[in-house]
Every structure is written in C-alpha cells, then in structure tokens.
Design a protein around this motif. Structure first.
Motif, PDB file in Angstrom:
ATOM      1  N   MET A   1       0.801  -1.232   0.000  1.00  0.00           N
ATOM      2  CA  MET A   1       0.000   0.000   0.000  1.00  0.00           C
ATOM      3  C   MET A   1       0.829   1.276   0.000  1.00  0.00           C
ATOM      4  O   MET A   1       0.307   2.354  -0.308  1.00  0.00           O
ATOM      5  N   SER A   2       2.101   1.191   0.365  1.00  0.00           N
ATOM      6  CA  SER A   2       2.892   2.411   0.556  1.00  0.00           C
ATOM      7  C   SER A   2       3.142   3.136  -0.764  1.00  0.00           C
ATOM      8  O   SER A   2       3.197   2.530  -1.835  1.00  0.00           O
ATOM      9  N   TYR A   3       3.320   4.439  -0.660  1.00  0.00           N
ATOM     10  CA  TYR A   3       3.577   5.279  -1.818  1.00  0.00           C
ATOM     11  C   TYR A   3       5.067   5.356  -2.151  1.00  0.00           C
ATOM     12  O   TYR A   3       5.450   5.357  -3.305  1.00  0.00           O
ATOM     13  N   SER A   4       5.916   5.471  -1.136  1.00  0.00           N
ATOM     14  CA  SER A   4       7.340   5.707  -1.371  1.00  0.00           C
ATOM     15  C   SER A   4       8.055   4.395  -1.670  1.00  0.00           C
ATOM     16  O   SER A   4       7.738   3.342  -1.112  1.00  0.00           O
ATOM     17  N   SER A   5       9.069   4.473  -2.530  1.00  0.00           N
ATOM     18  CA  SER A   5       9.797   3.268  -2.933  1.00  0.00           C
ATOM     19  C   SER A   5      10.658   2.716  -1.798  1.00  0.00           C
ATOM     20  O   SER A   5      10.960   1.519  -1.787  1.00  0.00           O
ATOM     21  N   ILE A   6      11.048   3.546  -0.835  1.00  0.00           N
ATOM     22  CA  ILE A   6      11.875   3.045   0.251  1.00  0.00           C
ATOM     23  C   ILE A   6      11.101   2.017   1.080  1.00  0.00           C
ATOM     24  O   ILE A   6      11.672   1.073   1.631  1.00  0.00           O
TER      25      ILE A   6
END
Length: 637
Positions: A49-54
């Motif tokens: 679900m996360s937006y950031s690639s990290i």
C-alpha cells in the motif's frame, strides 16, 4: 526535557505478571504459526500500500504484535533494525501515555531518546483491547521520505536532535477512533513530501489495524488466556534455546580488532574509534563498547535503546540461532533479547547525551555487529563470516517541483557484500547485516524521478582472496537530469573489511562526482546537501568484503573458475592463491602451481594480505579484469 537515566536505559520489563494456563503442544504450534503469519501479513499490507519506494520496493519496515509492556510476541521477516526497536518505541511512548490509551487510538512516535531508532523511522501503534482489557499493541515502523529536517531526506550533519527532523513523542493521531485534524495538518504540512508521507502513514495504519483484528480473532477463537500464555511460553522457549547455545561457548572475553569510522560528517580526516569486546558468562552474553569514541557534534550518534541494543540482539541471534542451519525453529520474540546485555558508557557515540542528533546511526551499528562476528571468529570459526561490508550507503536525491509546490525525494539503499564463511564464498551485492532491505529497481528510478541510472553491476576489482573468497560490492552511476541535491550517510572509505584465519582484507567504498570528467571529485561517505547540476554524474562503489581462510588452501580448479568468472585475475591467482594459469589457454599449470604454493607458504606463514596494492587508488582509473576478453573467448569456444 524528561529523559530516562542511564540506569533505566535498556532495562527490559520483568517476567509477565499475567497468570498462565497450560497450553497443549498442538495449540501451541497452531498459535506459533498464527503469530508469525500475522506479522508477515501486516508487512505485506504495508509494502503493497505504501507510496514511497523506500517502503514499497526496499521494504524498509517492520511489523509485529507486542504485549502491553512492549514485549515482542512476533515480528515480520524484514529489516531487523525496525523490528527489534519496536519494543523500545512502545516503552518510550508509554512513559508519556500510560493510563491514557483507549480503544480506537492511533499513536505515532519517533523520539530517539524515548526508544526510537531515529527520527525518520516513524512508528504507528494501535492498542489491542479484548473484552475491555489492554492486551498490547499492533505496531509498525517504516522509514518515511522526509521528517522536516534541515536538508531533504538525509541529515548527517544535523546540529542537534531538533534539526534532524520533527519529534513525535507519543502523539495520538486518532483518539477513540476520531481523527485529530489539527495534528493531522501539522504532521503533513511540515514536511517536504506531504502526499507521499500521507500515503505511507495510511498504509501503516492499515497494517496495524489488520494486526489488531488478527489478534482479537485469535483471542475470540482460542481464549485470551490461552493466546497470551502461548505468547509468554514462546518467549521463555526462545530464551532457553539461546541461552543453551551461549552456554556452549567457553566463558571469557573475546576482543575484536579496533575498527575505525571515517569521520563524523563535519570534522573530516578525524576517524572515530569502535572498540568491541564480547563477554560470555554462563548463559549470559555482553557486548562491551567501552573505549569507543566520544559523542560527536553531528547526527552521527546512535540511540542506545532503539538502535544499539537492536544491533546486539541481531548479532547474537544471527550467529547462534541461524535459521538456515539451526535444527529447530526458534521464534523471534522478546525471549532472544533477555540473555544479551550491552555496555556503552554515557557520552559516547553509542549512548549520546540529549540533545545530540542521531540521524545517521546505521553504519556505527553495522560495525558493532561486524566486530562482534570478528571477535568470535576463533571460538566459532564455522558460524562466522570474515569481515563484511558492514556499512550502508543510504542516500537521498532531491529537487523541488514548482507545479506541486513539493519536493521530489528518492531514497536509495546501495548494497553491500558478505565476507567469506566456512564452506562458502561471500555473497555479492546484497544488503548487509542489520539492513536487510531490498534494492530499488532502476526502473523505479528512471520512471518516477529526473535521474537516470547509467551503470549498475558488480565492481570490476577482484574479490578478496581466501579459502573462501569475499563478496563483491556494486558500482552504480546515477546522472541528474535536473538541478538537485545529494545527501548520504555512509562509511568504510578508509577501513577495509578484515580478513580472518588467513583471508585477505577487502576493499573500501568510494563516492566520486563526475568520474569521467576533467576534474573528478572524491566525495566523503557522509554528505549533506551537496549540489548537483543537471547532467552531472555520481559514481558509488560499495565495499568488497573480506576473505576467509588461507587462499593457498583454495582448490586450483576453483581459482581457475574465479579467473573465468572475473572474480580474480591471472596476476592475483598467482600472487595470492599461488595458482599459475596460462594466459593463452586459461588452464592451470599443475607443477608450477605446486612449486609456487610451497614457496608462498614458507614466505607468508602469518598474516592476512590486502588487495590495496592490486588495484588503482583512483576509482576513475580502476579497470575491469584484464582477462575478461580471454574469458569470453574461452566460453564462446
């Protein structure tokens, strides 16, 4: 500022006071699997679900279930730093919120002097109530893109803990199920990447809610007493299994060679000392860092609870209860923390005084883990590795988006390499020790950010020789397409990974700006806000790890394969391994090899070798293996 005293730091809660009930072995096994599956399911929700690639690609996160005093019940198979720190996050915010927690609360926390690993690793915790009783917490941590520090993404040279980012000390984003709208605005309007941070935070909350539901479902199905008794019995089991392995070690003190960190991100050419002693007493083991460097006036200090202790737990667990080789499954939980103690005098880089900044603390912890492994090499030669890359080149590329009035920030973790180990060569280009993150695909970089990757492959220099050779680091080249800034926290530019039991030392890392230009610029490992103009290039070299065992004991056929695969050169095969390979045929000259090895054994009976004399000191002049073309011809024929 109300901070815990040194005596209180790192103190685990005593035995659980909850009365236990007997749990039959079948139910225990079922609940063991349920706990583990819950943590893994939470992690899956978070990185999907996360937006950031990290978080989404590198999986720089941790998830688990914990009791009301922060005792770890289970954890996801992700970054050890995140998981082991969560008990301390919970104890940290409970200092402030004890007695003020209700069902429906969502708590956020990142205070490095109250249990957090460092400010960008934000924890989200949701209390787990069952029939009105607070059983514990479903909690996650993840590295968010920006926390509003003095520079975008990475702040190695922060003045103090306030300059490194916003501090969230047990804040309730939701209270009784109701969003605190003022706090919500404050959180996301005071960072450079509002949309990405908000998306990541929502993913973290969703992950916690899933964990809470799973825990409540288990209690409803099996009974709360059975579930909690199983959790506590599993902690005791894991503790017994680890103590059993510690007791197999001879009591005594085992000291690693002094390690040196490059600098503190401001005072260049002033290296920082890391001293490590491992003390075994019966079923207890201590890691003593007395003699290590004093705290520094930058962000290059280590939170004692949220980072240092976690590294110590990881090191001992990994060496003695390796899941790949240990004959029984031992759950990862609070029990494996109990036998491990850490001594770090107050006022050193491993136990700084408030308000010292602690943003860039990872490389120091990596070196403690690496030193612990090296200290135990003689007593556990079949369980340790030679010196590892033991760093993390964690970097931030950033610029400003005028149309969105926000920053773009790309966080990248560049891989390390493992030292050779008994029976196997070291692993190449893989995240190392405490990090355990995945690499960001270059497609992620090229599609989403104004940067282009132009090279991403194994370093061309030879692997460190040994009976089992060390792993190779990476070479990566990224070019800015627009004006921007680069920041990084890294190390290992001066102190190579150490060979053991006769293996050779590895190679150090480097950063070079415009390596092919007229005036290539060597950058230090720790950089804060370095400007890059559109078209400028950054080259990153990760360390080559060290070799294990005398290279003269490596079978000549294996050395030949290394030559064919570009892991070593004809010259190094001769100088280090004593193997003579004919340049034309690439075949081993048996009689010449036998003679040369006899000479080298007499000449170099003691001491490890070094690769430094076999490669150029200027990264821009380092060349690929000189026999690559010959190798290609041999394979094509």
């Amino acid at each position: 500022m109300d901070t815990a005293t040194f005596a209180e730091l790192g103190r685990l809660p005593g035995p659980p006071t909850r009365e236990r009930v007997p749990v039959d072995p079948i139910t225990m096994r079922v609940l063991t699997g349920a706990f583990r599956a819950t943590a893994q399911e939470m992690a899956g929700v978070l990185f999907r679900m996360s937006y950031s690639s990290i978080i989404r690609e590198s999986e720089d996160l941790g998830c688990g279930l914990f009791d009301h005093e922060g005792r770890e019940i289970c954890e996801s198979e992700s970054t050890p730093m995140h998981i082991g720190s969560l008990p301390w996050y919970i104890r940290g915010f409970m200092r402030r919120l004890k007695g003020k927690i209700r069902e429906g609360d969502v708590i956020i926390h990142n205070h490095p002097y109250h249990g957090a690993s460092h400010t960008p690793d934000i924890a989200v915790a949701v209390p787990v109530f069952f029939e009105g009783e607070l059983l514990g917490f479903s909690a996650v941590t993840a590295h968010v893109l920006d926390v509003g520090g003095s520079f975008p993404g990475v702040n190695a040279d922060a003045f103090d803990v306030y300059a490194e980012g916003k501090l969230y000390d047990g804040l309730r984003l939701y209270q009784g199920g109701e969003l605190n709208e003022d706090l919500d605005r404050h959180l996301f309007e005071n960072v450079r990447t509002e949309d990405m941070n908000r998306g990541d935070m929502n993913a973290m909350i969703a992950s916690c809610e899933l964990g809470r539901r799973r825990m409540v479902e288990l209690c409803a199905r099996y009974g709360v007493d059975t579930v909690m008794s199983s959790a506590y019995d599993l902690m005791d089991y894991s503790e017994r299994m680890l103590r059993q392995e510690i007791e197999k070690l001879p009591d005594g003190e085992y000291t690693a060679p002094t390690a040196w960190l490059d600098d503190d991100a401001r005072n260049r050419d002033v290296r920082l000392r890391v001293e490590t002693k491992v003390i075994v007493e019966g079923g207890d083991i201590s890691i003593d860092l007395t003699g290590s460097n004093a705290e520094v006036p930058t962000g290059y200090n280590v939170p004692y609870e949220g980072s240092l202790l976690v590294g110590a737990y990881f090191a001992i667990r990994t060496i003695l209860l390796d899941e790949a080789t240990f004959p029984e499954y031992v759950p990862q939980n609070e029990g494996v923390f109990r036998p491990v103690k850490v001594i770090a005098p107050k006022g050193t880089i491993f136990n700084p005084n408030f308000p010292r900044a602690c943003f860039s603390r990872f490389c120091q912890v990596q070196r403690v883990v690496d030193n612990t492994i090296l200290a135990l090499a003689d007593v556990l030669p079949e369980k340790v590795t030679a010196g590892n890359s033991a760093h993390v080149n964690f970097c931030s590329y950033s610029g400003f988006l005028e149309e969105q009035q926000q920053y773009w920030i790309y966080l990248e973790v560049n891989e390390g390499s493992y030292g050779g180990r008994f029976g196997k060569d070291g692993m190449d280009s893989v995240d190392n020790l405490m990090a355990n993150t995945r690499n960001n695909p270059i497609e992620e970089l090229d599609m989403r950010f104004p940067i282009r990757n132009e090279q991403y492959e194994l370093r061309p220099e030879p692997a460190a020789p040994g009976r089992w050779r060390g792993g190779l680091g990476i070479v990566r080249r990224n070019r800015f397409l627009v004006d921007g800034t680069y920041s990084s926290e890294g190390d290992r530019h001066t102190d190579p990974p150490r060979g053991i039991l006769g293996g050779w030392d590895g190679l150090t890392a480097s950063l070079v700006k415009n390596p092919d230009g007229e005036a290539p610029e060597e950058l230090p490992a720790k950089v804060t806000g370095a400007p890059f103009a559109a078209g400028e290039l950054l080259q990153i070299l990760g360390p080559n790890a060290a070799g294990y065992g005398n290279p003269l004991d490596r079978p000549p056929g294996d050395v030949r394969e290394d030559v064919l695969d570009d892991f070593t050169s004809i010259e190094l095969a001769r100088d280090a391994y004593g193997v003579v390979i004919e340049p034309g045929t690439l075949e081993v000259d048996g009689p010449a090899t036998e003679k040369l090895r006899a000479e080298l054994r007499g000449r170099h009976a003691d001491g490890n070798g070094s690769l430094i004399d076999h490669v150029s000191s200027n990264p821009s002049e380092r060349r690929p293996n000189p026999i690559s073309a010959a190798s290609e011809r041999a394979f094509s024929e």
